[in-house]
Write an enzyme that holds these catalytic residues in place. Structure first.
Site, PDB file in Angstrom:
ATOM      1  N   ASP A   1      36.261 -42.370  64.781  1.00 23.63           N
ATOM      2  CA  ASP A   1      35.866 -41.021  65.203  1.00 23.63           C
ATOM      3  C   ASP A   1      34.843 -41.123  66.336  1.00 23.63           C
ATOM      4  O   ASP A   1      34.162 -42.138  66.472  1.00 23.63           O
ATOM      5  CB  ASP A   1      35.218 -40.267  64.032  1.00 23.63           C
ATOM      6  CG  ASP A   1      36.238 -39.845  62.978  1.00 23.63           C
ATOM      7  OD1 ASP A   1      37.445 -39.955  63.219  1.00 23.63           O
ATOM      8  OD2 ASP A   1      35.793 -39.400  61.900  1.00 23.63           O
TER       9      ASP A   1
ATOM     10  N   ARG B   1      42.970 -40.040  70.330  1.00 24.17           N
ATOM     11  CA  ARG B   1      43.022 -38.671  69.794  1.00 24.17           C
ATOM     12  C   ARG B   1      42.163 -37.762  70.686  1.00 24.17           C
ATOM     13  O   ARG B   1      40.961 -37.978  70.806  1.00 24.17           O
ATOM     14  CB  ARG B   1      42.452 -38.660  68.378  1.00 24.17           C
ATOM     15  CG  ARG B   1      42.300 -37.247  67.779  1.00 24.17           C
ATOM     16  CD  ARG B   1      41.283 -37.217  66.620  1.00 24.17           C
ATOM     17  NE  ARG B   1      41.608 -38.152  65.567  1.00 24.17           N
ATOM     18  CZ  ARG B   1      40.676 -38.755  64.804  1.00 24.17           C
ATOM     19  NH1 ARG B   1      39.396 -38.505  64.977  1.00 24.17           N
ATOM     20  NH2 ARG B   1      41.042 -39.594  63.869  1.00 24.17           N
TER      21      ARG B   1
HETATM   22  P1  FAD Z   1      39.472 -24.024  68.065  1.00 21.81           P
HETATM   23  O1  FAD Z   1      39.169 -24.059  69.521  1.00 21.81           O
HETATM   24  O2  FAD Z   1      38.330 -24.078  67.099  1.00 21.81           O
HETATM   25  O3  FAD Z   1      40.337 -22.776  67.740  1.00 21.81           O
HETATM   26  C1  FAD Z   1      41.449 -22.451  68.571  1.00 21.81           C
HETATM   27  C2  FAD Z   1      42.507 -21.761  67.761  1.00 21.81           C
HETATM   28  O4  FAD Z   1      43.041 -22.664  66.771  1.00 21.81           O
HETATM   29  C3  FAD Z   1      42.017 -20.564  66.967  1.00 21.81           C
HETATM   30  O5  FAD Z   1      41.931 -19.398  67.766  1.00 21.81           O
HETATM   31  C4  FAD Z   1      43.081 -20.481  65.873  1.00 21.81           C
HETATM   32  O6  FAD Z   1      44.260 -19.905  66.385  1.00 21.81           O
HETATM   33  C5  FAD Z   1      43.347 -21.929  65.571  1.00 21.81           C
HETATM   34  N1  FAD Z   1      42.440 -22.387  64.486  1.00 21.81           N
HETATM   35  C6  FAD Z   1      41.350 -23.171  64.615  1.00 21.81           C
HETATM   36  N2  FAD Z   1      40.767 -23.367  63.417  1.00 21.81           N
HETATM   37  C7  FAD Z   1      41.502 -22.682  62.510  1.00 21.81           C
HETATM   38  C8  FAD Z   1      41.409 -22.466  61.118  1.00 21.81           C
HETATM   39  N3  FAD Z   1      40.422 -22.997  60.390  1.00 21.81           N
HETATM   40  N4  FAD Z   1      42.345 -21.714  60.507  1.00 21.81           N
HETATM   41  C9  FAD Z   1      43.343 -21.169  61.216  1.00 21.81           C
HETATM   42  N5  FAD Z   1      43.493 -21.329  62.561  1.00 21.81           N
HETATM   43  C10 FAD Z   1      42.574 -22.067  63.200  1.00 21.81           C
HETATM   44  N6  FAD Z   1      35.522 -33.753  66.821  1.00 21.81           N
HETATM   45  C11 FAD Z   1      34.729 -34.725  67.298  1.00 21.81           C
HETATM   46  O7  FAD Z   1      33.787 -34.447  68.048  1.00 21.81           O
HETATM   47  N7  FAD Z   1      34.935 -36.045  66.966  1.00 21.81           N
HETATM   48  C12 FAD Z   1      35.993 -36.425  66.185  1.00 21.81           C
HETATM   49  O8  FAD Z   1      36.161 -37.627  65.905  1.00 21.81           O
HETATM   50  C13 FAD Z   1      36.880 -35.419  65.708  1.00 21.81           C
HETATM   51  N8  FAD Z   1      37.965 -35.729  64.978  1.00 21.81           N
HETATM   52  C14 FAD Z   1      38.854 -34.745  64.640  1.00 21.81           C
HETATM   53  C15 FAD Z   1      40.054 -35.091  64.010  1.00 21.81           C
HETATM   54  C16 FAD Z   1      41.004 -34.115  63.756  1.00 21.81           C
HETATM   55  C17 FAD Z   1      42.290 -34.505  63.100  1.00 21.81           C
HETATM   56  C18 FAD Z   1      40.761 -32.760  64.129  1.00 21.81           C
HETATM   57  C19 FAD Z   1      41.782 -31.680  63.881  1.00 21.81           C
HETATM   58  C20 FAD Z   1      39.577 -32.418  64.718  1.00 21.81           C
HETATM   59  C21 FAD Z   1      38.609 -33.386  64.978  1.00 21.81           C
HETATM   60  N9  FAD Z   1      37.409 -33.059  65.606  1.00 21.81           N
HETATM   61  C22 FAD Z   1      36.583 -34.062  66.049  1.00 21.81           C
HETATM   62  C23 FAD Z   1      36.974 -31.625  65.706  1.00 21.81           C
HETATM   63  C24 FAD Z   1      37.335 -30.992  67.052  1.00 21.81           C
HETATM   64  O9  FAD Z   1      36.514 -31.527  68.057  1.00 21.81           O
HETATM   65  C25 FAD Z   1      37.135 -29.466  67.017  1.00 21.81           C
HETATM   66  O10 FAD Z   1      35.798 -29.181  66.773  1.00 21.81           O
HETATM   67  C26 FAD Z   1      37.962 -28.736  65.981  1.00 21.81           C
HETATM   68  O11 FAD Z   1      39.240 -29.302  65.834  1.00 21.81           O
HETATM   69  C27 FAD Z   1      38.131 -27.267  66.394  1.00 21.81           C
HETATM   70  O12 FAD Z   1      38.889 -27.160  67.585  1.00 21.81           O
HETATM   71  P2  FAD Z   1      40.441 -26.746  67.590  1.00 21.81           P
HETATM   72  O13 FAD Z   1      41.068 -27.380  68.798  1.00 21.81           O
HETATM   73  O14 FAD Z   1      41.064 -27.172  66.305  1.00 21.81           O
HETATM   74  O15 FAD Z   1      40.535 -25.186  67.680  1.00 21.81           O
END
Ligand code: FAD
Length: 275
Positions: free
Chosen positions: A104, A155
């Site tokens: 991560d 990722r």
């Molecule tokens: P967002 O920009 O939060 O949301 C965009 C859209 O996605 C929303 O409008 C909605 O339509 C949909 N959505 C988002 N969340 C939800 C929900 N809970 N329920 C329903 N719909 C939703 N971050 C790091 O800094 N370091 C890491 O190592 C790291 N690893 C990760 C690994 C994975 C598998 C994932 C999925 C995320 C990881 N993250 C990590 C977190 C990432 O940086 C984001 O903070 C987080 O994924 C939110 O961004 P998003 O792109 O999912 O969507």
């Protein structure tokens, strides 16, 4: 015991509960990325203990023959302890694990040491490790250029930390724009190993279009308890992984999920009361 409201986002407290969850997912076509909850240790014994736990988990994954890999946080296995604890523990995990190992990405000031460790192990294992990169960091374009010819997986996420404005994009629309730009670069320059770490339907749609255009393989990664119906649906066509947090330190993880999106609490509550 984890209360039902939190158990939507966490697979359990023990490795066997996490692997039961993986087995259920595998039966529906989704693979698992297991993450033992824990971070920011300043005591070497804690870091070593979690590294041991990952090695034990990797053995259990092999024994149960489930489709799963690991994802470790640098600060969980010794980055803040010093004395090369992170490097040594990561090497122990990568050497011992038969399965794929993700690293991560945490705070912006850990990017260099994390990328260096990733690149070394990616080259030594011929690509059996992966690293996360954050679209909100301005340096990520250069990072992707560096990683384009490196084996292993990358990722792309939007970024969960809060770096200073001098080195990071702060506006959500700008982060989304950069996510698309970086994803385009990856599909144009990577042969494989692209992981879309996002729940955002727009980003996933964008990745699907890039895949159709370039043919480059990719996988989609989402968290336990978030858009799970979409995960199962996408798995009919694409490789989908669920990132599965588990362990006794579930409270702060659950609290973070709720803070970043209050709908998460409502969603979890609805699942509990069956509404
Ligand atoms: P967002 O920009 O939060 O949301 C965009 C859209 O996605 C929303 O409008 C909605 O339509 C949909 N959505 C988002 N969340 C939800 C929900 N809970 N329920 C329903 N719909 C939703 N971050 C790091 O800094 N370091 C890491 O190592 C790291 N690893 C990760 C690994 C994975 C598998 C994932 C999925 C995320 C990881 N993250 C990590 C977190 C990432 O940086 C984001 O903070 C987080 O994924 C939110 O961004 P998003 O792109 O999912 O969507």
């Amino acid at each position: 015991m984890i209360p039902p409201i939190a158990s939507n986002f966490v697979a359990g407290e023990t490795p066997s509960e996490a692997l039961d969850h993986v087995a259920d997912l595998n039966a529906r076509g989704v693979k698992g990325i297991c993450n033992l909850l824990g971070e920011h240790y300043d005591d070497r014994a804690d870091a070593d203990a979690d590294a041991d736990a990952y090695i034990d988990l990797a053995e259990r994954i092999a024994r149960r023959d489930v489709d799963a890999c690991l994802s470790v946080k640098p600060s969980q296995i010794g980055l803040e302890v010093g004395d090369r604890a992170f490097e040594e523990n990561l090497a122990r995990i990568v050497d011992a694990a038969d399965c794929f190992v993700w690293i991560d990405m945490e705070d912006h000031d850990t990017v260099d040491v994390t990328l260096d460790a990733f690149e070394r192990h990616a080259r030594e294992t011929d690509g059996n490790v992966g690293v996360c990169v954050q679209a909100n960091l301005k340096r990520t374009g250069e990072t992707l250029e560096r990683l384009a010819d490196c084996p292993g997986k990358v990722r792309l996420v939007k970024g969960a930390y809060d770096p200073p404005a001098s080195i990071a994009y702060k506006e959500k629309s700008k982060v989304d724009e950069m996510y698309r730009e970086y994803l385009t670069y990856m599909f144009e320059h990577f042969e494989d190993g692209i992981a879309v770490g996002s729940h955002d339907p727009a980003m996933i749609e964008f990745a699907r279009d890039l895949h159709d255009e370039h043919g480059t393989p990719f996988e989609i990664q989402m968290l336990t308890g978030v858009r799970e119906d979409a995960q199962f649906e996408l798995a009919e066509e694409y490789e989908v992984y669920q990132y599965i947090p588990y362990g006794s330190k579930w409270f702060s993880y659950f609290y973070r999920r709720v803070r970043e999106r209050k709908e998460n609490a409502l969603f979890a509550l609805r699942a509990v009361v069956g509404a």
